[in-house]
Design a protein around this motif. Structure first.
Motif, short mmCIF file in Angstrom:
data_model
loop_
_atom_site.label_atom_id
_atom_site.label_comp_id
_atom_site.label_asym_id
_atom_site.label_seq_id
_atom_site.Cartn_x
_atom_site.Cartn_y
_atom_site.Cartn_z
N ASP A 1 2.59 25.38 -7.58
CA ASP A 1 1.26 25.59 -9.75
C ASP A 1 0.53 24.91 -9.42
OD1 ASP A 1 1.66 27.84 -11.23
OD2 ASP A 1 0.95 25.72 -11.92
N PRO A 2 -0.94 25.46 -10.03
CA PRO A 2 -1.63 24.01 -9.82
C PRO A 2 -1.81 23.13 -12.01
CG PRO A 2 -2.76 25.77 -10.77
CD PRO A 2 -1.87 26.49 -10.20
N GLU A 3 -0.85 23.98 -12.70
CA GLU A 3 -0.01 22.70 -13.07
C GLU A 3 1.20 21.82 -13.10
OE1 GLU A 3 -1.77 24.79 -18.04
OE2 GLU A 3 -0.90 26.63 -16.51
N LEU A 4 0.95 20.61 -14.31
CA LEU A 4 2.44 20.18 -14.64
C LEU A 4 3.54 20.54 -14.67
CD1 LEU A 4 0.36 16.86 -16.08
CD2 LEU A 4 0.61 17.88 -13.72
N GLY A 5 4.16 21.63 -13.59
CA GLY A 5 5.08 22.01 -14.14
C GLY A 5 6.43 21.07 -13.56
N ASN A 6 5.83 20.38 -12.33
CA ASN A 6 7.53 19.83 -12.15
C ASN A 6 6.27 18.79 -11.21
OD1 ASN A 6 9.72 18.45 -11.02
ND2 ASN A 6 9.83 19.28 -9.49
N PRO A 7 5.65 17.40 -11.81
CA PRO A 7 4.73 16.89 -10.86
C PRO A 7 6.34 15.66 -10.94
CG PRO A 7 5.06 15.84 -13.87
CD PRO A 7 6.01 17.88 -13.20
N GLU A 8 5.44 15.06 -8.92
CA GLU A 8 6.29 14.72 -8.96
C GLU A 8 5.30 13.77 -7.44
OE1 GLU A 8 10.24 16.22 -6.93
OE2 GLU A 8 9.44 16.38 -5.43
N LEU A 9 5.81 12.28 -7.49
CA LEU A 9 4.48 11.45 -6.46
C LEU A 9 5.63 11.91 -5.66
CD1 LEU A 9 3.06 8.60 -8.32
CD2 LEU A 9 2.12 10.61 -6.86
N GLN A 10 5.61 12.03 -4.42
CA GLN A 10 5.66 11.75 -2.81
C GLN A 10 5.17 10.78 -2.03
OE1 GLN A 10 8.17 14.75 -0.83
NE2 GLN A 10 8.43 15.63 -2.74
N LEU A 11 5.58 9.69 -1.80
CA LEU A 11 5.15 9.01 -1.07
C LEU A 11 5.58 7.94 0.23
CD1 LEU A 11 3.58 6.73 -4.22
CD2 LEU A 11 2.32 8.08 -3.01
N ASN A 12 4.60 7.24 1.16
CA ASN A 12 5.09 6.66 1.97
C ASN A 12 4.30 5.42 1.38
OD1 ASN A 12 5.53 8.66 3.53
ND2 ASN A 12 4.85 8.29 5.23
N SER A 13 5.68 3.56 2.02
CA SER A 13 4.87 2.47 1.37
C SER A 13 4.77 1.49 2.43
CB SER A 13 5.90 1.55 0.46
OG SER A 13 7.03 1.52 1.25
N TYR A 14 3.22 0.31 2.87
CA TYR A 14 3.20 -0.44 3.41
C TYR A 14 3.50 -1.88 2.81
CZ TYR A 14 2.22 4.54 5.77
OH TYR A 14 2.31 6.01 5.81
N TYR A 15 3.47 -2.72 4.00
CA TYR A 15 3.16 -3.91 3.24
C TYR A 15 2.40 -4.60 4.58
CZ TYR A 15 7.22 -6.18 6.48
OH TYR A 15 7.87 -6.22 7.54
N GLY B 1 0.94 -1.24 -0.39
CA GLY B 1 0.25 -0.26 -0.19
C GLY B 1 0.95 0.80 -0.17
N PHE B 2 0.31 2.49 -0.58
CA PHE B 2 0.94 3.12 -0.70
C PHE B 2 0.07 4.73 -0.54
CE2 PHE B 2 2.51 0.42 -3.30
CZ PHE B 2 4.49 1.19 -3.45
N VAL B 3 0.50 5.46 0.31
CA VAL B 3 0.35 6.72 0.81
C VAL B 3 0.71 8.21 0.44
CG1 VAL B 3 -1.09 8.02 2.94
CG2 VAL B 3 -1.19 5.75 2.65
N GLY B 4 0.51 8.81 0.30
CA GLY B 4 0.82 10.44 0.17
C GLY B 4 0.40 11.42 -0.85
N LEU B 5 1.26 12.23 -1.34
CA LEU B 5 1.04 13.39 -1.83
C LEU B 5 1.42 13.57 -3.72
CD1 LEU B 5 1.53 16.14 0.66
CD2 LEU B 5 -0.52 15.26 -0.21
N PHE B 6 0.62 13.79 -4.47
CA PHE B 6 0.87 14.35 -5.87
C PHE B 6 1.21 15.76 -6.16
CE2 PHE B 6 -0.34 15.47 -10.01
CZ PHE B 6 0.48 15.20 -10.50
N LEU B 7 2.74 16.57 -6.60
CA LEU B 7 2.61 17.63 -6.31
C LEU B 7 2.66 18.19 -8.10
CD1 LEU B 7 4.97 18.17 -3.96
CD2 LEU B 7 2.63 18.15 -4.17
N PRO B 8 2.23 18.76 -8.74
CA PRO B 8 2.06 19.24 -9.93
C PRO B 8 3.16 20.05 -9.62
CG PRO B 8 -0.38 20.30 -9.17
CD PRO B 8 -0.15 19.41 -7.91
#
Lengths: 560, 349
Positions: free
Chosen positions: A400-414, A379-386
């Motif tokens: 910014d709301p548009e896709l300038g530097n999209p990034e996923l910031q996640l924690n992972s679990y098992y 399982g993964f929980v986190g943020l998506f930052l455009p």
């Protein structure tokens, strides 16, 4: 102010509106206001009915309705946000349960709110029916008989016409002719006129009461249509990712709220697919930089199973109408495409992940569940930052709301995600309490940070996650309410009735003629308004002016 | 989307301030006129006395021709200082007149400010709390001036201008918002109709609120007068220049009736139509919708109260005042503190 005031307006036909009885000179004095309740069941019922349909009760119910509506704006309501209600009850143990029992979170469908408006409408119908009957009788019968003493009416006047036989300069008409003239003048002023032996009775403004009745009947119509709508309507929600299709069938909905008499057969067969989505943000303003300006969804719609595909634009204020059902654009966001491989190297999850934007710059919550992963579910929980930017101390935020530097910031679990026991779960929430943490900022392994095209290998050989790209998604609401047009039509007729009843004037006029001993014709007239009339004095002046133009009027004799 | 004309927007803000200051001046002069009521009354009474003396010599010439009714001359009581129909009686009130002139000037500056804001943003100038308040204040002032051309409502000046100044101050100090484009949900032709009708209705309710408050005060004075107390020295002299409580009530009623129709068509009906178009349902008991409904019901109660025994006069006036209280609440508290779909305040976070 407690005394009777003349020309007081009486809008609705409730029973104790002092209306005709008080304004009518024939029955001056009026009847006793409330009869003492007679004994016996029948008497009691009749008494209760009289009370219910009295103006005072209606007024009380009306004010009570206003007060009863207020709690719905103070406490969260299930019709809007059942999650907020659950949170409120959780945060306020005790009070929450009591208020819930008292239906304070379902105010507008509560017993007490319903009781008030139903009583109000019963009271209203109890007033309308007798009043409509009375109005019908008045419309179909002649104007009321002429009062004996016109000078006692609120507005009245008398004119003595010249007569050459009495030695005046001009010769006025005789009594009979004067009566006909007066009738003609009143008719020209849009009165309904009846010529009697020595008098004319006239009345105008019947439409005022018609409007009044129309207004109240229309309100009943609105209520009926609202009720019909809640029985036969349905509404639902669906999230549509780019290139996905939605077919209007029960299984296709994310959420579905049917009316009480909803039947699956009534669902219109249509489909909508999202071809592209475009957002426009303010790039000029210094104070509102990045504010959303326009959302446009290019969709392909198809009516019926084999209808012609049509490309259409779906915008915020521009819903689609599909065979009576309406499709609304109510939300949008980003859906990063993610592939999760498990410890065995098998693909455990692949596809777009719906993220929930939290603010104006689309900082979005992301939850990924991979229950098929082995040896452990992931399982993964986190943020998506455009447009991700380091805010210092290694914490990234979206700027910014548009896709300038999209990034996923996640924690992972098992561990066991809890999906196997068959209980329904919120797709957007992952309960991490019973799970083991693999990645997080607190651990040595750190959090997962991914840009498009990147892959991260999970610690302990649990597998990997790759961020493949970003798609757009839209949230659409589908509504079908066959009674909606009825509500609108009745609302408009109510408005029309309201205008008629508030701004038309109901007036009665009488003219009598007699021949004085000197042989002159004496014309008397009187005016009475039924209901509030601020211009009856003007009517008197206008009428008198017309009379004076028509006949040679003798100058009034000087008062001694 | 067309760019915002920032220069024009700045002029708009400047003229909004100028209008606010002019209104403040007008308000102060109206207040001075109110304070000087006893002097005005003394002068008018002296004039009336002189007139009566002249009339007594004229009375043998017969009744005035324009007198309707049976032709008997209607002797006006000498102590009557105001007309129940609020017609101008020729009473000279220099301070009030300058105040009216200032109000005209203020409305001119204000009109420019509001129009400039709309032109600068290329849309209707009532899309956030600041714009809603400034536009409402303009309509209140303009409606007041409009009524002034036909009726002598100078007695209402202190109250009307006081409310206008309050609205302007609240807008420019409480909710200052730089001009900007609006979010997609607000980009609909309905904003022009729905909000402007709300503005009109609220402006009328603002004026009737002032009249109903005055009615209550006037009623108290009339009661104590009937009880034989002399108002020569005690009480508020300016009330003698205001019409009777009944007359105030009738006029407030007439305006409230118009306001009620606007409220029915604007916030209620067109609001529901727009809500259906944007949110997919015509009525959803959103906080703002709840309060729109409450206000409608309260004013409906007011209209019915006028026809119910024992509910005319003061009680009806109180209903109208409560209705206005709900409007203030709906505007100020609901917009800011209650989360809902109508969160368009445009307030900086």
């Amino acid at each position: 102010m407690a005394e009777k005031r003349e020309n007081t307006y009486m809008p609705a036909g409730h029973r104790d509106a002092p209306e005709a009885a008080e304004n009518d000179p024939r029955t001056a004095g009026g009847k006793p206001e409330v009869a003492t309740p007679a004994l016996g069941v029948k008497g009691m019922l009749r008494w209760a009915w009289t009370q219910l349909t009295s103006m005072r009760t209606a007024l009380m119910l009306l004010l009570l309705l206003a007060v009863a509506a207020v709690p719905g704006s103070i406490f969260p309501q299930r019709v809007q946000d059942s999650f907020a209600v659950a949170t409120w009850i959780e945060d306020n143990p005790g009070a929450g349960e009591v208020l819930d029992f008292l239906q304070f979170f379902d105010v507008y469908s509560s017993i007490w709110f319903s009781a008030i408006y139903l009583l109000l409408f019963i009271s209203l119908i109890g007033c309308i029916l007798p009043r409509a009957k009375k109005h019908w009788q008045q419309i179909t019968s002649a104007p009321p008989r002429t009062p004996r003493r016109l000078e006692r009416l609120p507005e009245s006047g008398a004119l003595e016409l010249q007569s050459s036989s009495a030695g005046d300069a001009q010769d006025g008409p005789d009594a009979e002719t004067a009566l006909q003239d007066a009738a003609a003048i009143l008719k020209a002023r849009r009165y309904r006129v009846e010529v009697r032996e020595t008098s004319v009775g006239a009345e105008r403004g019947y439409l005022k009461e018609t409007g009044n009745l129309l207004f109240h009947i229309s309100l009943v119509g609105v209520l009926i249509c609202v009720a019909l709508g809640s029985m036969f309507s349905y509404r639902g929600q669906k999230i549509l990712v780019e290139d996905e299709s939605f077919v209007n069938a029960l299984v296709a909905y994310d959420n579905f709220y049917p009316g009480a008499y909803f039947n699956e057969d009534q669902m219109q067969p249509f489909s909508v697919s999202l071809d592209a989505f475009e957002r426009v943000f303010d790039r000029e303003s210094t104070t509102h930089f990045g504010q959303a300006l326009d959302f446009t969804a290019d969709v392909t719609t198809r009516l019926g199973a084999d209808g012609e595909p049509q490309t259409e634009e779906l915008k915020v204020n521009q819903p689609l109408t599909m065979d009576g059902a309406r499709v609304f654009l109510v939300g949008n966001g980003y859906a990063p495409e993610v592939t999760v491989r498990d410890g065995d190297g098998e693909v455990a999850f692949s596809g777009p992940v719906i993220t929930r934007p939290d603010d104006g710059v689309y900082t979005s919550m992301a939850v990924i569940k991979a229950p098929d992963a082995s040896p452990e579910q992931l399982g993964f929980v986190g943020l998506f930052l455009p447009t991700s930017q380091d805010a210092g101390d290694g914490l990234a935020v979206s700027v910014d709301p548009e896709l300038g530097n999209p990034e996923l910031q996640l924690n992972s679990y098992y561990g066991d995600l809890g999906l196997d026991d068959g209980l329904a779960q919120n797709v957007y929430v992952l309960d991490t309490e019973s799970l083991e943490t693999l990645n997080s900022r607190e651990l040595d392994a750190g959090g997962i940070v991914l840009s498009p095209g990147e892959t991260y290998d999970l610690p302990e050989g649990m597998g990997s996650i790759s961020f493949d790209g970003v798609k757009d998604y839209i949230a659409i609401d589908i509504h079908y309410n066959p009674a909606q047009q009825g509500v609108l039509i009745f609302a408009l007729t109510a408005l029309g009735g309201l205008v008629l009843s508030l701004f038309l004037r109901r007036r009665r006029a009488w003219v009598t003629v007699e021949t004085t001993p000197a042989g002159r014709t004496l014309v008397r007239y009187g005016l009475l308004s039924r209901g509030e009339d601020f211009k009856i004095r003007d009517e008197n002046i206008a009428l008198r002016t017309q009379f004076e133009k028509k006949w040679p009027v003798r100058a009034p004799e000087k008062e001694s | 989307m067309q760019s915002i004309n920032m220069e024009l927007a700045q002029y708009s803000e400047l003229f909004m301030l100028i209008a606010g200051f002019i209104y403040t001046g007008a308000f102060m002069l109206f207040a001075v006129d109110m304070i000087r009521s006893s002097a005005t009354i003394r002068r008018v009474e002296a004039e009336l006395a002189a007139e009566n003396a002249a009339e007594r010599t004229l009375v043998s010439y017969g009744a005035p021709a324009d007198n309707p009714g049976t032709g008997e001359p209607e002797a006006a009581p000498a102590e009557e200082l105001v007309d129940e129909e609020m017609a101008y009686l020729g009473t000279r009130r220099p301070f009030a007149n300058v105040a009216v002139a200032l109000t005209v000037l203020g409305v001119a500056a204000h009109t420019f400010a509001v129009a400039a804001r709309g032109i600068a943003a290329n849309r209707v100038p009532w899309a956030n709390m600041y714009e809603f308040l400034t536009t409402s204040a303009l309509v209140v002032a303009a409606v007041y001036l409009l009524v002034l051309t036909r009726k002598d409502v100078r007695f209402l000046g202190t109250f009307a201008l006081g409310l206008v100044v309050t609205m302007m101050a609240a807008a420019t100090m409480g909710f200052p918002t730089p001009v900007a484009h609006v979010q997609p949900a607000l980009q609909s032709p309905w904003i022009a109709i729905h909000v402007s009708l709300a503005v009109l209705a609220i402006s009328l309710f603002t004026l009737t609120f002032a009249m109903n408050v005055l009615q209550l005060i006037q009623h108290r004075r009339e009661l104590s007068q009937a009880a034989g107390e002399t108002t020569r020295r005690s009480g508020w002299q300016f009330l003698r220049l205001a019409p009777s409580a009944t007359s105030l009530e009738n006029w407030a009623y007439r305006m409230n009736a118009v306001g009620f129709v606007f409220w029915t068509l604007g916030p209620l009906i067109t609001g529901a139509i727009w809500a259906e178009e944007t949110w997919g349902r015509y009525w959803g008991w959103d906080v703002k919708e709840v309060w729109t409904f409450v206000i409608w019901v309260v004013y409906a109660g007011y209209l019915h109260a006028r026809a119910t025994r024992g509910w005319t006069g003061n009680r009806a006036a109180w209903l109208s005042i409560i209705g206005y209280g709900c409007i203030i609440f709906n505007y100020a508290v609901v917009n800011i503190y209650f989360p809902g779909l109508h969160s368009y305040a445009g307030l900086p976070e």
